[in-house]
Design a protein around this motif. Structure first.
Motif, short mmCIF file in Angstrom:
data_model
loop_
_atom_site.label_atom_id
_atom_site.label_comp_id
_atom_site.label_asym_id
_atom_site.label_seq_id
_atom_site.Cartn_x
_atom_site.Cartn_y
_atom_site.Cartn_z
N LEU A 190 43.61 21.46 85.01
CA LEU A 190 42.29 21.19 85.60
C LEU A 190 42.28 21.39 87.12
N THR A 191 43.45 21.64 87.71
CA THR A 191 43.51 21.79 89.17
C THR A 191 44.06 23.16 89.54
N ARG A 192 43.86 23.53 90.80
CA ARG A 192 44.21 24.88 91.25
C ARG A 192 45.72 25.01 91.50
N PRO A 193 46.37 26.02 90.88
CA PRO A 193 47.80 26.20 91.11
C PRO A 193 48.06 26.88 92.46
N ARG A 194 49.30 26.78 92.94
CA ARG A 194 49.65 27.46 94.19
C ARG A 194 49.92 28.93 93.89
N PRO A 195 49.67 29.81 94.87
CA PRO A 195 49.94 31.24 94.63
C PRO A 195 51.43 31.48 94.40
N LEU A 211 58.46 20.58 98.48
CA LEU A 211 58.37 22.04 98.51
C LEU A 211 57.66 22.56 97.26
N ARG A 212 57.96 21.95 96.11
CA ARG A 212 57.39 22.45 94.85
C ARG A 212 55.99 21.91 94.59
N PHE A 213 55.78 20.63 94.92
CA PHE A 213 54.49 20.00 94.60
C PHE A 213 53.71 19.64 95.86
N ASN A 214 53.81 18.38 96.27
CA ASN A 214 53.04 17.96 97.45
C ASN A 214 53.67 16.73 98.08
N GLU A 215 53.06 16.28 99.17
CA GLU A 215 53.60 15.17 99.95
C GLU A 215 53.59 13.85 99.18
N GLN A 216 52.51 13.62 98.38
CA GLN A 216 52.41 12.34 97.66
C GLN A 216 53.54 12.18 96.65
N THR A 217 53.85 13.28 95.94
CA THR A 217 54.91 13.21 94.92
C THR A 217 56.25 12.92 95.58
N ARG A 218 56.49 13.57 96.74
CA ARG A 218 57.72 13.32 97.48
C ARG A 218 57.80 11.87 97.93
N ALA A 219 56.68 11.35 98.47
CA ALA A 219 56.68 9.98 98.99
C ALA A 219 56.98 8.97 97.88
N MET A 253 60.03 23.14 87.54
CA MET A 253 60.99 24.25 87.66
C MET A 253 60.74 25.37 86.66
N PHE A 254 60.11 25.04 85.53
CA PHE A 254 60.02 26.05 84.47
C PHE A 254 58.59 26.42 84.09
N TRP A 255 57.60 25.85 84.79
CA TRP A 255 56.20 26.21 84.50
C TRP A 255 55.48 26.36 85.83
N LYS A 256 55.21 27.60 86.21
CA LYS A 256 54.66 27.82 87.55
C LYS A 256 53.23 27.31 87.68
N ARG A 257 52.58 27.00 86.55
CA ARG A 257 51.19 26.53 86.57
C ARG A 257 51.10 25.04 86.95
N ALA A 258 52.26 24.33 86.91
CA ALA A 258 52.25 22.90 87.26
C ALA A 258 51.82 22.71 88.71
N THR A 259 50.91 21.76 88.95
CA THR A 259 50.38 21.56 90.30
C THR A 259 50.82 20.22 90.88
N GLY A 260 50.61 20.07 92.18
CA GLY A 260 50.97 18.82 92.86
C GLY A 260 50.22 17.63 92.31
N HIS A 261 48.92 17.81 92.08
CA HIS A 261 48.12 16.71 91.52
C HIS A 261 48.62 16.36 90.12
N GLY A 262 48.95 17.40 89.35
CA GLY A 262 49.47 17.17 87.99
C GLY A 262 50.74 16.35 88.04
N ALA A 263 51.66 16.71 88.96
CA ALA A 263 52.93 16.00 89.06
C ALA A 263 52.72 14.55 89.47
N PHE A 264 51.87 14.33 90.48
CA PHE A 264 51.68 12.98 91.00
C PHE A 264 51.04 12.06 89.95
N PHE A 265 49.94 12.55 89.34
CA PHE A 265 49.26 11.69 88.36
C PHE A 265 50.06 11.59 87.06
N GLY A 266 50.83 12.63 86.74
CA GLY A 266 51.71 12.57 85.57
C GLY A 266 52.77 11.49 85.75
#
Lengths: 601, 63
Positions: free
Chosen positions: A551-556, A112-120, A475-488
């Motif tokens: 470097l990546t686009r955040p969600r609205p 819900l917060r990031f993307n499918e890859q991070t969940r998987a 949870m505390f930085w709305k600028r965090a993106t799915g790609h950021g989470a996965f590669f992080g």
């Protein structure tokens, strides 16, 4: 060990209630929500006690008593630094997102917060980890049953050869857990965890009372301890050379107190699932805070018996007497300390030796030896039942977390989406069966391939260490993106592996203990290496997640409502009586924890 | 959900307490040498019955 009819009767009563609860709940399991989330109907006190009991497995009861015997009261750091602050944090700041987002699991929150890859990534690693953890619990229980000859008499009466007791223990424990979870789902697991919590307290409280009475109270205990530092938790933490852990205060506070502790208590679905089953947002937030109260006192139940075990027969107040006491003990049991026996080489009657050629002590026997030392028949049955209950609560917690993550995050997401709710309920039952089956296989793998199990646990440690950085930013930085989470996350896991490959604890050889790439640094102890591996993993994950997110686009913003702190309405608690306010409870818990740290400084 | 958990908790501890306490009354005092001479079965059995009874009382009082 000679158990009598009263001991068997006590065990039988407990197992009858465990299975009876499962049977009584069967008719309420109508939807997948009932089975996987307990219908989100648990009162806060029930969810809170289950929250702590799911974590009260073999590692807690046997392992913490062993650590108490080995390191002294400093073991309380795993509670007062390594658990309580994180439990307060998850209750006050993270449950509003977990519960408010209506996510059915922690991996689902990541989707819900990031993307499918991070969940998987999280779902697959977590599902594998729970099965292996459950298997290791099963293996440890069967090994203990064989070592203590608990079921020898019963098996002999039933005509079962002694060589089969290990297998019978694994099969029977697997069947009991399977039956009560298959019938009653998460509700059955939670209710039984509450039952197990009270049973564990009832089984070990007399042990502490008898032990303290025997050694002359706390003062008598501290006078008999083999090392005066055993009675202090913070003295000597200034340098790795002046404490038994081989860790300095910063490594302890940051590695254990922040990265590992918050990584477990705030993101591990095994415990978070209990809070997600609460009947309201307020109850969900209070769940970890209610759990923190008994958790704070748990050292007195599990660490004290370990301390008493090493102090028994180790002499009296005079230093000369201590030396004499150890000598006397050595005559009775070469190399033993207190009532802690020497560890034997598997399959032989030769003592296992450490790198300096000294006999190793089997600290894992601290609690069992204390039970045998003090408990008469009757109470011994209750104590052993409590011990078995602790193993089973750990197994059941892992299995319920596995069947939920498998069904919702793997099966429904990637194998068969859009099926009926009844189909997923059926799959939950099937997942319970093959989850238990895989646990049994893992238990047998542990008997044959000790190094493989060590390796798997190491890999899981790499995966877990950076996870809290992902959640914190999510949870505390709305600028965090799915790609950021996965590669992080990937970078954090890689950093943990690289750090492990380039460092080695003192006295270890290159391989499973580290240094398999090139050794650039030696740590004073394995614990120090573990803490710093976690710190590196967390920092790299944190940094890479921020860099890639920028470097990546955040969600609205409108897609992140209820998922990020700044975009979520704060829970109203002004109208609640102060005892029911999570913030008031959290502050009270932290003040008590601080007081305990100061008392046992 | 459907089942009040206080009932099985209370019942189990009352039964365990009666078993332990009953055994404590009729057992040989020599059995308690290892527990510092204290008849722990009797006293802990009584404590468990009181604890279990408390849970059963709570379940009745609060419906």
């Amino acid at each position: 060990m000679s158990l009598t009819f009263i001991d068997w009767l006590i065990m039988a009563v407990y197992f009858a209630f465990v299975l009876g609860i499962g049977a009584a709940l069967k008719r309420f399991m109508k939807t997948s929500d009932d089975f996987f989330l307990a219908g989100r109907s648990m009162p806060a006190w029930v969810a809170g006690l289950a929250f702590i009991s799911a974590n009260l497995g073999a590692q807690e009861v046997i392992g913490m008593a062993a650590s108490g015997a080995k390191y002294g009261i400093a073991t309380s750091h795993f509670y007062w630094i390594g658990a309580i602050p994180a439990m307060v944090f998850v209750g006050l700041f993270m449950m509003p997102f977990y519960y408010g987002s209506r996510a059915r699991s922690v991996p689902e929150y990541l989707r819900l917060r990031f993307n499918e890859q991070t969940r998987a990534l999280n779902a697959v690693s977590f599902a594998a980890m729970t099965v292996f953890s459950s298997g290791i619990s099963m293996y440890a229980m069967a090994k203990l049953i064989v070592t203590l000859h608990i079921f020898d008499g019963l098996c002999a009466a039933a005509g079962i050869p002694a060589a089969w007791i290990f297998h019978v223990s694994i099969i029977v424990s697997a069947l009991i857990v399977l039956i009560y979870i298959f019938l009653g789902g998460l509700t059955s697991a939670i209710y039984n965890e509450v039952l197990q919590f009270f049973l564990i307290v009832a089984g070990f409280l007399p042990l502490v009372w008898l032990g303290l009475k025997d050694v002359g109270g706390w003062e008598g205990l501290t006078a008999r301890l083999p090392d005066p530092s055993f009675a202090h938790s913070w003295v000597g933490m200034g340098s790795p050379q002046t404490n038994a852990f081989g860790v300095e205060w910063f490594g302890l506070a940051m590695g254990l107190g922040f990265v590992l502790s918050f990584g477990y208590w705030c993101t591990d679905f095994l415990v978070v699932q209990r809070a997600m089953a609460a009947d309201s947002m307020s109850a969900a937030r209070r769940t970890p805070l209610i759990a923190a109260l008994p958790k704070m006192l748990m050292p007195f139940l599990v660490i004290l018996p370990g301390l008493i075990a090493v102090s028994l027969a180790a002499g009296a107040a005079q230093p000369a007497r201590i030396v004499e006491g150890v000598a006397l003990e050595a005559a009775a049991q070469p190399g033993g300390r207190g009532i802690i026996p020497v560890k034997m080489e598997p399959g032989t009657d030769r003592p296992a030796l450490d790198s300096e050629g000294k006999p190793q002590l089997d600290y894992d026997m601290a609690i069992p030896m204390m039970l045998l030392h003090y408990f008469p028949t009757g109470l011994l049955g209750l104590g052993l039942t409590a011990l078995l209950a602790s193993f089973m609560s750990g197994m059941a917690g892992n299995v319920t977390a596995f069947n939920t993550v498998w069904t919702y995050d793997i099966y429904q997401s990637y194998i068969k989406p859009n099926a009926s709710d009844q189909h997923y309920l059926w799959m939950g039952h099937m997942a319970t069966v093959f989850g238990i089956g895989l646990s049994v296989l893992a238990a047998y793998a542990a008997t044959r391939f000790n190094n493989i199990m060590d390796m798997l646990q190491l890999v899981f440690a790499f995966v877990n260490a950076p996870l809290f950085a992902t959640f914190l930013l999510g949870m505390f930085w709305k600028r965090a993106t799915g790609h950021g989470a996965f590669f992080g996350l990937l970078a954090g896991i890689a950093a943990a592996a690289v750090h492990h490959g380039m460092t080695l604890p003192a006295g270890a050889v290159c391989g499973i203990k580290g240094g398999w790439a090139v050794v650039v640094h030696h740590y004073p102890s394995e614990m120090a290496q573990n803490f710093w591996t976690a710190i590196w993993a967390w920092c790299v994950c944190f940094g890479v997640t921020i860099a890639v997110s920028l470097l990546t686009r955040p969600r609205p913003d409108n897609e992140l409502v209820g998922l990020v702190y700044s975009l979520t309405e704060k829970p109203e608690e002004d109208r609640l009586p102060w005892l029911r306010r999570p913030a008031a409870l959290g502050i009270a818990v932290l003040v008590c924890t601080l007081a305990l740290n100061l008392i046992f400084w | 959900m459907g089942l009040d958990i206080r009932v099985p908790i209370g019942l189990m501890f009352v039964i365990l307490g009666l078993l332990l306490g009953g055994f404590g009354i009729f057992s040989d005092p020599a059995l308690y040498a290892r527990s510092l001479g204290v008849n722990v079965n009797l006293w802990w059995g009584i404590a468990l019955v009181v604890f279990g009874g408390g849970f059963l009382g709570l379940s009745r009082r609060r419906g």
